[in-house]
Design an enzyme around this catalytic site. Structure first.
Site, PDB file in Angstrom:
ATOM      1  N   PRO A  26      39.710  44.282  36.842  1.00 17.35           N
ATOM      2  CA  PRO A  26      41.064  44.631  37.315  1.00 17.35           C
ATOM      3  C   PRO A  26      41.952  45.029  36.144  1.00 17.35           C
ATOM      4  O   PRO A  26      42.008  44.326  35.139  1.00 17.35           O
ATOM      5  CB  PRO A  26      41.543  43.319  37.956  1.00 17.35           C
ATOM      6  CG  PRO A  26      40.719  42.243  37.301  1.00 17.35           C
ATOM      7  CD  PRO A  26      39.398  42.868  37.004  1.00 17.35           C
ATOM      8  N   TYR A  83      49.263  33.130  33.920  1.00 13.64           N
ATOM      9  CA  TYR A  83      49.985  33.330  35.176  1.00 13.64           C
ATOM     10  C   TYR A  83      50.228  31.963  35.844  1.00 13.64           C
ATOM     11  O   TYR A  83      49.832  30.926  35.337  1.00 13.64           O
ATOM     12  CB  TYR A  83      49.198  34.282  36.089  1.00 13.64           C
ATOM     13  CG  TYR A  83      49.348  35.735  35.675  1.00 13.64           C
ATOM     14  CD1 TYR A  83      49.041  36.139  34.385  1.00 13.64           C
ATOM     15  CD2 TYR A  83      49.808  36.686  36.561  1.00 13.64           C
ATOM     16  CE1 TYR A  83      49.192  37.457  33.999  1.00 13.64           C
ATOM     17  CE2 TYR A  83      49.960  38.015  36.179  1.00 13.64           C
ATOM     18  CZ  TYR A  83      49.649  38.392  34.898  1.00 13.64           C
ATOM     19  OH  TYR A  83      49.796  39.689  34.516  1.00 13.64           O
TER      20      TYR A  83
HETATM   21  C1  LIG Z   1      45.499  48.206  30.767  1.00 11.74           C
HETATM   22  C2  LIG Z   1      44.951  46.848  31.117  1.00 11.74           C
HETATM   23  C3  LIG Z   1      45.394  46.199  32.254  1.00 11.74           C
HETATM   24  C4  LIG Z   1      44.871  44.954  32.615  1.00 11.74           C
HETATM   25  N1  LIG Z   1      45.255  44.387  33.787  1.00 11.74           N
HETATM   26  C5  LIG Z   1      44.630  43.264  34.234  1.00 11.74           C
HETATM   27  C6  LIG Z   1      44.861  42.784  35.548  1.00 11.74           C
HETATM   28  O1  LIG Z   1      45.551  43.389  36.364  1.00 11.74           O
HETATM   29  N2  LIG Z   1      44.227  41.630  35.907  1.00 11.74           N
HETATM   30  C7  LIG Z   1      43.375  40.965  35.054  1.00 11.74           C
HETATM   31  O2  LIG Z   1      42.836  39.921  35.427  1.00 11.74           O
HETATM   32  N3  LIG Z   1      43.114  41.439  33.817  1.00 11.74           N
HETATM   33  C8  LIG Z   1      43.682  42.581  33.410  1.00 11.74           C
HETATM   34  N4  LIG Z   1      43.331  43.120  32.206  1.00 11.74           N
HETATM   35  C9  LIG Z   1      42.205  42.523  31.458  1.00 11.74           C
HETATM   36  C10 LIG Z   1      40.882  43.251  31.820  1.00 11.74           C
HETATM   37  O3  LIG Z   1      40.558  43.099  33.188  1.00 11.74           O
HETATM   38  C11 LIG Z   1      39.705  42.727  30.978  1.00 11.74           C
HETATM   39  O4  LIG Z   1      39.410  41.400  31.367  1.00 11.74           O
HETATM   40  C12 LIG Z   1      39.975  42.759  29.485  1.00 11.74           C
HETATM   41  O5  LIG Z   1      40.513  44.013  29.094  1.00 11.74           O
HETATM   42  C13 LIG Z   1      38.704  42.480  28.675  1.00 11.74           C
HETATM   43  O6  LIG Z   1      37.658  43.341  29.064  1.00 11.74           O
HETATM   44  P1  LIG Z   1      37.350  44.737  28.284  1.00 11.74           P
HETATM   45  O7  LIG Z   1      37.188  44.388  26.831  1.00 11.74           O
HETATM   46  O8  LIG Z   1      36.070  45.228  28.926  1.00 11.74           O
HETATM   47  O9  LIG Z   1      38.526  45.635  28.498  1.00 11.74           O
HETATM   48  C14 LIG Z   1      43.885  44.339  31.798  1.00 11.74           C
HETATM   49  C15 LIG Z   1      43.455  44.984  30.642  1.00 11.74           C
HETATM   50  C16 LIG Z   1      43.950  46.220  30.306  1.00 11.74           C
HETATM   51  C17 LIG Z   1      43.430  46.921  29.071  1.00 11.74           C
END
Ligand SMILES: Cc1cc2nc3c(=O)[nH]c(=O)nc-3n(C[C@H](O)[C@H](O)[C@H](O)COP(=O)(O)O)c2cc1C
Length: 367
Positions: free
Chosen positions: A37, A198
């Site tokens: 997400p 949160y």
């Molecule tokens: C632009 C952006 C928005 C995010 N929004 C959410 C969110 O709405 N809910 C959530 O649980 N995590 C959110 N995250 C965290 C990501 O879901 C993810 O867990 C985190 O970026 C680590 O994974 P990655 O290294 O593959 O990006 C967000 C991350 C990014 C970069």
């Protein structure tokens, strides 16, 4: 990498790969590589998905992920992080989400939505404007009064008002309504952002919850709201559909939530009907260390698998071989975030194989 240190507590099925289906309740997900997400801060003025969401999620749904988890979606106006967050409290929103969930299904993925209750991390700017996520938006400028277990502000945001018992009841009702609306909109799985500082996390952690009533104090008191949240979601969400919780398994700070606390939380959540734990840590306060190694949080997974709870996590996966190192040895599924912002077809590329057996037929002439 941390994932190699996570000892499996049940024998890994040698035949399971990241591309093997997985069943949660009555839902079969075609593979274990899912879109994490990620807030787009692009809702319309009434908190509903827009053309941006259709284009963004549609491309990723066509890009081979087994599930699209739509970004953190608020259950009430004062539980949003920003005025551009998605919501699921009105009929207008349900109608627009129905179109989005239908689009995701029609191009071959499973639509899911993550609900969110921002608490003290509420009423701030969007990342790309002049205010940004660490700056409060005052009520006079279109913001609102944040609510939290205790009047302790997050970083530079506004000091929240301590929630009354009526506030707590109201938010639990908002969660139940949002879960029901998510079902009505056609989502097949429901997530909850229970981590990242949160409201769920704020009640759980002694670093944010300093209440002396039944909703705070010892671990039992601090678990009361999180467990009531799960019950409220289950009350609004059909028994045949799975509930996935992104929960903190450690605050990574002295005096905060410990992995032992989390084991108790997860065991109790499983009894209440949580079907998968999406492992997260830190982020309650700005000083908390940020996991930076690929899949660093997977090191906690064996504790929860021991309880019989399926697990997923996310974090800095950029290469296909990382999927195979983690699934099934450490976790049952992975959420991929930023790599899929850069490339909607990341999962198809990671999967490899013959393009004509993997890619959408509309694209076969590209190979
Ligand atoms: C632009 C952006 C928005 C995010 N929004 C959410 C969110 O709405 N809910 C959530 O649980 N995590 C959110 N995250 C965290 C990501 O879901 C993810 O867990 C985190 O970026 C680590 O994974 P990655 O290294 O593959 O990006 C967000 C991350 C990014 C970069």
């Amino acid at each position: 990498m941390a994932i190699t240190s996570a000892a499996p507590d049940r024998p890994a099925d040698a035949k399971t790969t990241p591309w093997t289906s997985i069943r949660l309740r009555e839902l079969t997900l075609p593979n274990r590589v899912w879109l994490s997400p990620m807030c787009q801060y692009s809702a319309d003025e009434y908190g509903a998905p827009t053309e941006w969401h259709l284009a963004h999620y549609g491309a990723r749904a066509a890009g081979g992920v087994g599930m699209v988890m739509v970004e953190c979606t608020a259950v009430a106006p004062d539980m949003r992080t920003t005025a551009r967050d998605l919501g699921l409290w009105s009929e207008h929103q349900v109608g627009a989400h129905r179109r989005l969930a239908g689009l995701i299904s029609s191009v071959g993925s499973v639509p899911a939505v993550q609900l969110g209750i921002a608490g003290r991390k509420s009423s701030h700017g969007v990342p790309w404007d002049n205010t940004g996520t660490r700056h409060p938006v005052a009520p006079a400028a279109g913001g609102w009064q944040p609510l939290a277990p205790s009047p302790l502000p997050f970083s530079g945001l506004a000091t929240p008002r301590s929630m009354t018992a009526d506030d707590i009841d109201r938010v639990l009702g908002d969660l139940e309504r949002a879960a029901r609306n998510a079902h009505r909109a056609g989502y097949q799985a429901l997530g909850l952002q229970a981590s990242n500082g949160y409201l769920f996390h704020q009640f759980l952690s002694p670093l944010a919850n300093q209440r002396t009533d039944a909703w705070g104090g010892d671990l039992e008191g601090r678990l009361r709201f999180p467990l009531a949240v799960v019950s409220a979601l289950r009350a609004g969400w059909p028994a045949e559909k799975p509930l996935l919780i992104r929960a903190p398994v450690s605050d990574l700070l002295d005096g905060g939530v410990t992995a032992d606390d989390a084991e108790i939380l997860v065991a109790r959540m499983a009894q209440l009907g949580v079907d998968l734990l999406d492992i997260n840590s830190g982020a309650l306060v700005p000083e908390a260390p940020r996991p930076t190694e690929p899949l660093e949080n997977a090191r906690f997974a064996h504790r929860f698998r021991r309880l019989g709870v399926p697990t997923a996590t996310s974090g800095s996966v950029t290469e296909a071989h990382q999927l195979h190192r983690a699934i099934p040895e450490s976790v049952d599924a992975l959420f991929i975030g930023r790599a899929m912002l850069r490339d909607p077809y990341w999962a198809l590329r990671a999967r490899g194989g013959r393009p004509t057996e993997v890619w959408p037929k509309q694209y076969h002439r590209a190979f």
